[in-house]
Design a protein around this motif. Sequence first.
Motif, mmCIF file in Angstrom:
data_model
loop_
_atom_site.group_PDB
_atom_site.id
_atom_site.type_symbol
_atom_site.label_atom_id
_atom_site.label_comp_id
_atom_site.label_asym_id
_atom_site.label_seq_id
_atom_site.Cartn_x
_atom_site.Cartn_y
_atom_site.Cartn_z
ATOM 1 N N ASP A 154 0.808 -1.218 0.000
ATOM 2 C CA ASP A 154 0.000 0.000 0.000
ATOM 3 C C ASP A 154 0.839 1.263 0.000
ATOM 4 O O ASP A 154 0.301 2.365 0.144
ATOM 5 C CB ASP A 154 -0.931 0.002 1.214
ATOM 6 C CG ASP A 154 -0.159 -0.081 2.536
ATOM 7 O OD1 ASP A 154 1.054 -0.394 2.483
ATOM 8 O OD2 ASP A 154 -0.760 0.173 3.601
ATOM 9 N N HIS A 155 2.138 1.136 -0.184
ATOM 10 C CA HIS A 155 3.001 2.314 -0.219
ATOM 11 C C HIS A 155 2.698 3.103 -1.492
ATOM 12 O O HIS A 155 2.577 2.526 -2.576
ATOM 13 C CB HIS A 155 4.475 1.888 -0.191
ATOM 14 C CG HIS A 155 5.417 3.018 0.101
ATOM 15 N ND1 HIS A 155 5.774 3.957 -0.841
ATOM 16 C CD2 HIS A 155 6.071 3.373 1.255
ATOM 17 C CE1 HIS A 155 6.614 4.823 -0.300
ATOM 18 N NE2 HIS A 155 6.815 4.495 0.968
ATOM 19 N N PRO A 156 2.562 4.457 -1.387
ATOM 20 C CA PRO A 156 2.195 5.236 -2.592
ATOM 21 C C PRO A 156 3.169 5.055 -3.753
ATOM 22 O O PRO A 156 2.749 4.977 -4.914
ATOM 23 C CB PRO A 156 2.185 6.678 -2.081
ATOM 24 C CG PRO A 156 1.983 6.576 -0.608
ATOM 25 C CD PRO A 156 2.659 5.301 -0.184
ATOM 26 N N VAL A 157 4.456 5.002 -3.467
ATOM 27 C CA VAL A 157 5.433 4.856 -4.550
ATOM 28 C C VAL A 157 5.276 3.512 -5.234
ATOM 29 O O VAL A 157 5.272 3.412 -6.469
ATOM 30 C CB VAL A 157 6.865 5.044 -4.002
ATOM 31 C CG1 VAL A 157 7.897 4.751 -5.097
ATOM 32 C CG2 VAL A 157 7.046 6.450 -3.462
ATOM 33 N N ARG A 158 5.122 2.469 -4.443
ATOM 34 C CA ARG A 158 4.969 1.144 -5.051
ATOM 35 C C ARG A 158 3.651 1.037 -5.804
ATOM 36 O O ARG A 158 3.594 0.470 -6.909
ATOM 37 C CB ARG A 158 5.056 0.061 -3.981
ATOM 38 C CG ARG A 158 4.877 -1.343 -4.556
ATOM 39 C CD ARG A 158 5.158 -2.422 -3.562
ATOM 40 N NE ARG A 158 5.018 -3.741 -4.179
ATOM 41 C CZ ARG A 158 5.243 -4.889 -3.544
ATOM 42 N NH1 ARG A 158 5.646 -4.877 -2.257
ATOM 43 N NH2 ARG A 158 5.078 -6.034 -4.161
#
Length: 822
Positions: free
Chosen positions: A414-418
Motif C-alpha cells: 500500500d506504499h504510494p510509490v509502489r
Amino acid sequence: MISSRNIGMVAAAATLLAAAPLSAIFQGWTWLIESIIAVAVVAGVAALTRLARAPLWGQVLGMLAGLMLALTWLFPSGEELLAILPTPGTFAYFGDLLAGSMQDMRSYGVEVPDTDPLLFIAVLGVGGVAVLVDVLAVGLRRPALAGLPMLAIYSVPVAVYVDSVPAVPFVVGAAGYLWLLVTDNVDRVRRFGRRFTGDGRDVDVWEASPLASAGRRLAAVGVALAVVLPLAVPGMTGGLLDSLSRGPGNGSGNGSGSGGTSGRIDLFASLAGQLNQSQVADLVKVTTSEPNPFYLRYAVADELRPAGFQARNPSGRSVNRDLPNPADRAGQGVQQTTYQATVEVTKSLSMSLMPVYAEPTRTDDLSDNWLYDANQQVVFSNRENSRGRKYSFDYVRSTFTPAALRAAQPLPSDHPVRRQMTATPGPVPEVEELVKGLIQGKRTDYDRVLGIYQHFSADNGFRYQLSTESGSSGQDIVNFLTNKVGYCQQYAAAMAWLVRSAGIPARVAFGFTNGSKRDGDTFTLTNLNLHAWTEVYFDGAGWVPFDATPAYGVPGSTRSAWAPDTDAPEPSSPDTGAADTPAGPEASAGPAGPDNADRDTDDGLALGGTTPDEQPPVWPWWTAGLVALLLLLAVPALRRMALRRRRGGRAVSGAMAAATVDGDSEPGTRPVVVGADANRARADAHAAWAELLDTLVDFRVPVDPTETPRATADRLVRDALDDDAIGSARLLGRAEERARYARDPLTGERLLPALRAVRGALAARADRRTRLLAAVLPPSVLLRWRTTMADRSSRMVALTGQARYRLLRWNPRRLLADRAAR
C-alpha cells in the motif's frame, strides 16, 4: 458556375495555406510539393465534375478518385497500370506505408526527415482535408465549417512539436481561412445584386462599406490576439524536449494539472530525433567539483501506458526555498557527498525544464518562477525557459554498495510509490514469462533488478543501433525483447517495464551523459549526448540509477559498482564510487564478435572522442540560389534589351540605297537607284513607334491609345521634351503617321538616332528612382506580361464556356428529354 469555380480554387489555395504548420515538423519541403500536386488534382477533378453538373456525391467520389490517382503517381509500388492506375498491389503498398508511418513516428522526433511513410500520411491528410473543404465551401456553401478540417491540420504540430509552435504558420493558415470566407461573402453579394451603405448609396462589390470594414478590422484583431495572447499567458511557450503541460499539482507530485495530455511532449520521440540529427550542436556547458559526475538530468517519464512511458505534469515549490535534504532518508551503506556545479545553457536549447544533477540542495541565479518537484527531482517553470541561462547549485551525490541495496526491504503493497510506480498497462504474457525466469531464485529486490539488468547484454544477443527493427507482435516492448536491437530509450523503457512487472518501482530518466568534450572540470554536452536510463526505487536509498544501454554505444557513459558494465571483458572493481568509461579506442570497441561488428555508428555517434563526419559545405547552395535569384530578377531587363535591339536593327535599315556600276563597266552606263521596300519601311516605322511607346511607359509618361501619332508627338513635345529632342519626336510621329495612313511610307530617315535622342531627353527629365526601375524592372515589359496573362485567361474562360456548351449538348438528361418530346 464561374463563381463555384472561383470558390473551388480559393478553397484549394486555403487548404494549402492551412497546411503551413506542417513546415514545423518536416526537415525539407518535399511534403509541400507533393501536397500541392495532390490538392491541384483534387481541385481540378472537382471543377470538371461541377462542369458536368454531377451531383454532390458524384463530386465527392470524383475527388477521392483523383486523390487516389495522385497518391498512386507520387508513391508508386511498381505494380500500377499506366503508372497511375492503382492495382491491389498498390493498396497493399499503401497499407505498408501507413504501418511504416506509425513506426517512423515513434522513431523520429521533430523535425522528421522526408521518409516515404511520413510523406504519404502527410499528403493523404492534406488531400483528404482538401476534399472536405471543397465539399463544405462549394458543395454545401458552408465555408465557415471548412475551418474545422483546416484546424485539424494545425493540431498536428501542436500535439507533437517539441518547441513552442511558431506563430507564422498559424497566421498563414488563418489568412487562408479568412480569404475563403471573404470570397464566399463577395460571391453571395454579387449574386444578390449591389450593396448599399447606410445613407442609401450603392457601392461596388469590392468597395469597402462600413459593415465590411468593421468585419475586416475584427478579423484582423482576432488573428492578432490569437497570435499575441499565447505569448503573454504563462505556460504556453516552451522548447526542446519540453512543454509538459503544467497544472496545479496536488502537492505530492502527482500533478493532476489542467492541461491534460494535450500539451505533453513525447520525450522518447524527441530524444530519437536529436540522436538522429547529423549536425552537432552544443546545448549545455557544466562545471562541477565532482571528479566523476553521473548524468545531468532534466525530465522523468513515470506513467506507463500501452504505448510506453509518458511524463506527468510536475508540481512543486520555488527552488529558492528550502529544498529537501537527502540525508533525512539515507539508510545504512549509502554514502553522500556534497558538490557544487555551474550550468550554462546555450541558445540552442530552449525548454521549460532546467538540467541539474540529482538531489539539488540549493540554487543560485534562478528566479522564483522556477520550481522543484521533489518526487521527480526535476526543476521546471510555467513562465520561463532555459535558453541562454546560467545558474549554480549545490547537490548531493549518493553512492550505494551492493550490500546496502540487498539489505533494502521491499516496500509495502500500500506504499504510494509502489502502488503508482509498479503500475503496468496490463499483463503481457511474453514479458511476464521472461521476468519470471529472470527473477527465479532471487531473494532480494536488488538481486531481481540486477538479474533483469544483466539480461540486456551482448551475451544475450542485444545490440546497440540507432535504427530500430519492427516486429509482428503489435507491441513495441515484445518487438524489442525479440529483435534485441535498439538504443538508449528502448533499453531504458524495457528495463523499467520488466522491473515494474517484478513488483519493484521503476521509471525512466532523461538527461545528458558526460560526453567526450571535457576541459578540466568543465563538460560541453551536445545533442548527441542526450540519453535515457532507468531509475529503481529502494527503501532507504531512494531512486537508484541503472543504465542498461551498452557502454560502447554511448559517449561519456558511466557505470557504477551496483550496476557494472555487463559487456566489459573483466568485471568492474567494487569501489563505492562511479567511474567513467575510458575514452580511448579500446573502451569504444566494446565486446568482440558480431554484436560489436554489426552495431550502428551513424549520425556522429562514433566513440572515443571522435567527431562526426564532416557535412558538405552549404555555401555552394547559397551561391547557386543567389545567382538564380539575380537571374530571375534580370529577366525583365534582358527582355527589354532584346526588344530594343530587335527594333533598332529594323530602324537602321530604312534609308535609301543608291548603287552605281563599277568603273569596269562599259562607258555610258547610268547609275541605278534602288528604292527602299515600302513594306520594310512601314515595318521599320512601326517598330520605332512601338519602341517609343515602351520608352514612354518606362519613364512614366502617359500614353493614350486613342491619340494619333501626330497628337502624341505634339503632346510629348509640349510636356516632356526639351528643344534638342523636339525634331526627333516629330520625325517618329510623322514616320508612324505615314506608315499607317499614306500609300507611300516615309523612307530615308534615320529613326534609330531619333529614338536615342528622345530616350536621352526623357531620362534626363526623370528622377533617379524612375531611371533605376526603367533599367532593372522596365514597366513596359511588366505591363506587356500582365496584358498577355489577362488575354490568355480570357481565352481560357471562352474555351471553357465553349466546352461546357458542347458538353451540355450531349447531356444525357437533355438527350432523354428530346427523345421523350418526340
